[in-house]
Motif scaffolding. Structure first.
Motif, PDB file in Angstrom:
ATOM      1  N   GLU A  90       0.861  -1.193   0.000  1.00 48.08           N
ATOM      2  CA  GLU A  90       0.000   0.000   0.000  1.00 48.08           C
ATOM      3  C   GLU A  90       0.897   1.243   0.000  1.00 48.08           C
ATOM      4  O   GLU A  90       1.830   1.355   0.794  1.00 48.08           O
ATOM      5  CB  GLU A  90      -0.886  -0.010   1.252  1.00 48.08           C
ATOM      6  N   ASN A  91       0.623   2.161  -0.947  1.00 44.04           N
ATOM      7  CA  ASN A  91       1.427   3.377  -1.082  1.00 44.04           C
ATOM      8  C   ASN A  91       0.537   4.601  -0.966  1.00 44.04           C
ATOM      9  O   ASN A  91      -0.621   4.584  -1.373  1.00 44.04           O
ATOM     10  CB  ASN A  91       2.118   3.402  -2.450  1.00 44.04           C
ATOM     11  N   GLY A  92       1.105   5.673  -0.450  1.00 47.76           N
ATOM     12  CA  GLY A  92       0.382   6.935  -0.344  1.00 47.76           C
ATOM     13  C   GLY A  92       0.147   7.545  -1.719  1.00 47.76           C
ATOM     14  O   GLY A  92       0.863   7.255  -2.683  1.00 47.76           O
ATOM     15  N   GLY A  93      -0.859   8.403  -1.815  1.00 48.24           N
ATOM     16  CA  GLY A  93      -1.226   9.024  -3.076  1.00 48.24           C
ATOM     17  C   GLY A  93      -0.133   9.896  -3.674  1.00 48.24           C
ATOM     18  O   GLY A  93      -0.106  10.117  -4.871  1.00 48.24           O
ATOM     19  N   ALA A  94       0.772  10.416  -2.849  1.00 51.63           N
ATOM     20  CA  ALA A  94       1.836  11.290  -3.342  1.00 51.63           C
ATOM     21  C   ALA A  94       2.943  10.519  -4.056  1.00 51.63           C
ATOM     22  O   ALA A  94       3.748  11.109  -4.775  1.00 51.63           O
ATOM     23  CB  ALA A  94       2.440  12.074  -2.186  1.00 51.63           C
ATOM     24  N   PHE A  95       2.996   9.194  -3.873  1.00 53.53           N
ATOM     25  CA  PHE A  95       4.071   8.396  -4.453  1.00 53.53           C
ATOM     26  C   PHE A  95       3.725   7.940  -5.866  1.00 53.53           C
ATOM     27  O   PHE A  95       2.660   7.398  -6.104  1.00 53.53           O
ATOM     28  CB  PHE A  95       4.368   7.160  -3.590  1.00 53.53           C
ATOM     29  N   GLU A  96       4.643   8.144  -6.791  1.00 51.59           N
ATOM     30  CA  GLU A  96       4.492   7.647  -8.155  1.00 51.59           C
ATOM     31  C   GLU A  96       5.086   6.248  -8.283  1.00 51.59           C
ATOM     32  O   GLU A  96       4.653   5.458  -9.095  1.00 51.59           O
ATOM     33  CB  GLU A  96       5.186   8.587  -9.152  1.00 51.59           C
ATOM     34  N   LEU A  97       6.114   5.966  -7.489  1.00 57.59           N
ATOM     35  CA  LEU A  97       6.755   4.653  -7.467  1.00 57.59           C
ATOM     36  C   LEU A  97       6.463   3.978  -6.144  1.00 57.59           C
ATOM     37  O   LEU A  97       6.290   4.642  -5.125  1.00 57.59           O
ATOM     38  CB  LEU A  97       8.277   4.786  -7.625  1.00 57.59           C
ATOM     39  N   CYS A  98       6.435   2.667  -6.154  1.00 59.32           N
ATOM     40  CA  CYS A  98       6.250   1.912  -4.922  1.00 59.32           C
ATOM     41  C   CYS A  98       7.453   2.141  -4.016  1.00 59.32           C
ATOM     42  O   CYS A  98       8.601   2.005  -4.447  1.00 59.32           O
ATOM     43  CB  CYS A  98       6.110   0.430  -5.250  1.00 59.32           C
ATOM     44  N   TRP A  99       7.204   2.493  -2.767  1.00 60.01           N
ATOM     45  CA  TRP A  99       8.322   2.745  -1.863  1.00 60.01           C
ATOM     46  C   TRP A  99       9.010   1.453  -1.447  1.00 60.01           C
ATOM     47  O   TRP A  99      10.180   1.447  -1.080  1.00 60.01           O
ATOM     48  CB  TRP A  99       7.861   3.537  -0.635  1.00 60.01           C
ATOM     49  N   GLN A 100       8.309   0.328  -1.546  1.00 61.22           N
ATOM     50  CA  GLN A 100       8.869  -0.962  -1.135  1.00 61.22           C
ATOM     51  C   GLN A 100       9.782  -1.563  -2.214  1.00 61.22           C
ATOM     52  O   GLN A 100      10.928  -1.887  -1.962  1.00 61.22           O
ATOM     53  CB  GLN A 100       7.730  -1.939  -0.807  1.00 61.22           C
ATOM     54  N   CYS A 101       9.260  -1.695  -3.446  1.00 63.28           N
ATOM     55  CA  CYS A 101      10.025  -2.379  -4.507  1.00 63.28           C
ATOM     56  C   CYS A 101      10.480  -1.423  -5.619  1.00 63.28           C
ATOM     57  O   CYS A 101      11.152  -1.842  -6.542  1.00 63.28           O
ATOM     58  CB  CYS A 101       9.209  -3.520  -5.102  1.00 63.28           C
ATOM     59  N   HIS A 102      10.080  -0.164  -5.535  1.00 58.88           N
ATOM     60  CA  HIS A 102      10.461   0.872  -6.514  1.00 58.88           C
ATOM     61  C   HIS A 102       9.953   0.619  -7.924  1.00 58.88           C
ATOM     62  O   HIS A 102      10.466   1.149  -8.884  1.00 58.88           O
ATOM     63  CB  HIS A 102      11.986   1.097  -6.529  1.00 58.88           C
ATOM     64  N   ALA A 103       8.931  -0.228  -8.025  1.00 61.79           N
ATOM     65  CA  ALA A 103       8.334  -0.478  -9.330  1.00 61.79           C
ATOM     66  C   ALA A 103       7.433   0.710  -9.678  1.00 61.79           C
ATOM     67  O   ALA A 103       6.756   1.268  -8.826  1.00 61.79           O
ATOM     68  CB  ALA A 103       7.518  -1.766  -9.310  1.00 61.79           C
ATOM     69  N   GLY A 104       7.433   1.081 -10.920  1.00 57.59           N
ATOM     70  CA  GLY A 104       6.568   2.169 -11.361  1.00 57.59           C
ATOM     71  C   GLY A 104       5.240   1.630 -11.838  1.00 57.59           C
ATOM     72  O   GLY A 104       4.873   1.822 -12.987  1.00 57.59           O
ATOM     73  N   THR A 105       4.526   0.951 -10.964  1.00 58.46           N
ATOM     74  CA  THR A 105       3.305   0.268 -11.382  1.00 58.46           C
ATOM     75  C   THR A 105       2.050   0.897 -10.796  1.00 58.46           C
ATOM     76  O   THR A 105       1.078   0.219 -10.543  1.00 58.46           O
ATOM     77  CB  THR A 105       3.369  -1.220 -10.979  1.00 58.46           C
ATOM     78  N   ARG A 106       2.073   2.190 -10.586  1.00 61.29           N
ATOM     79  CA  ARG A 106       0.878   2.862 -10.083  1.00 61.29           C
ATOM     80  C   ARG A 106      -0.242   2.728 -11.123  1.00 61.29           C
ATOM     81  O   ARG A 106      -0.060   3.093 -12.269  1.00 61.29           O
ATOM     82  CB  ARG A 106       1.169   4.320  -9.822  1.00 61.29           C
TER      83      ARG A 106
END
Length: 108
Positions: A90-106
């Protein structure tokens, strides 16, 4: 008259004004010289605002603001939380990338 845009950022405000001038869209600026009153007045009451003189220009002027600033004055700046499609975090709305795995899969 209809409020089109307001911002604490003088550069954003000037960019909107310049574009409206270039397109000959009639507007006025409220609180243009009110910054000296900050402290005596709340900052919200002294923030510069762009108002359209003629409401019929609102649709076109809104598109100008959206193109320049990336949002309209009617939309919230807050984006909803999202779940990473790669790791499920689960990522916050401000994040474009996943903070855990850094995948750009928003999800869009």
């Amino acid at each position: 008259m209809k409020k089109l845009f307001s911002s604490q950022d003088a550069f954003e405000l000037q960019a909107v004004r310049s574009e409206l001038d270039a397109l000959s869209i009639p507007y006025m600026v409220k609180n243009e010289f009110a910054s000296g009153a900050i402290g005596e007045l709340p900052w919200q009451d002294s923030q510069q605002e762009v108002w359209l003189v003629d409401d019929t220009w609102y649709t076109r002027a809104s598109k100008v603001v959206e193109a320049l600033i990336g949002r309209t004055s009617d939309k919230a700046d807050i984006q909803s939380d999202w779940r990473c499609q790669q790791c499920g975090e689960e990522n916050g709305g401000a994040f474009e990338l996943c903070w855990q795995c850094h995948a750009g899969t928003r999800p869009e």
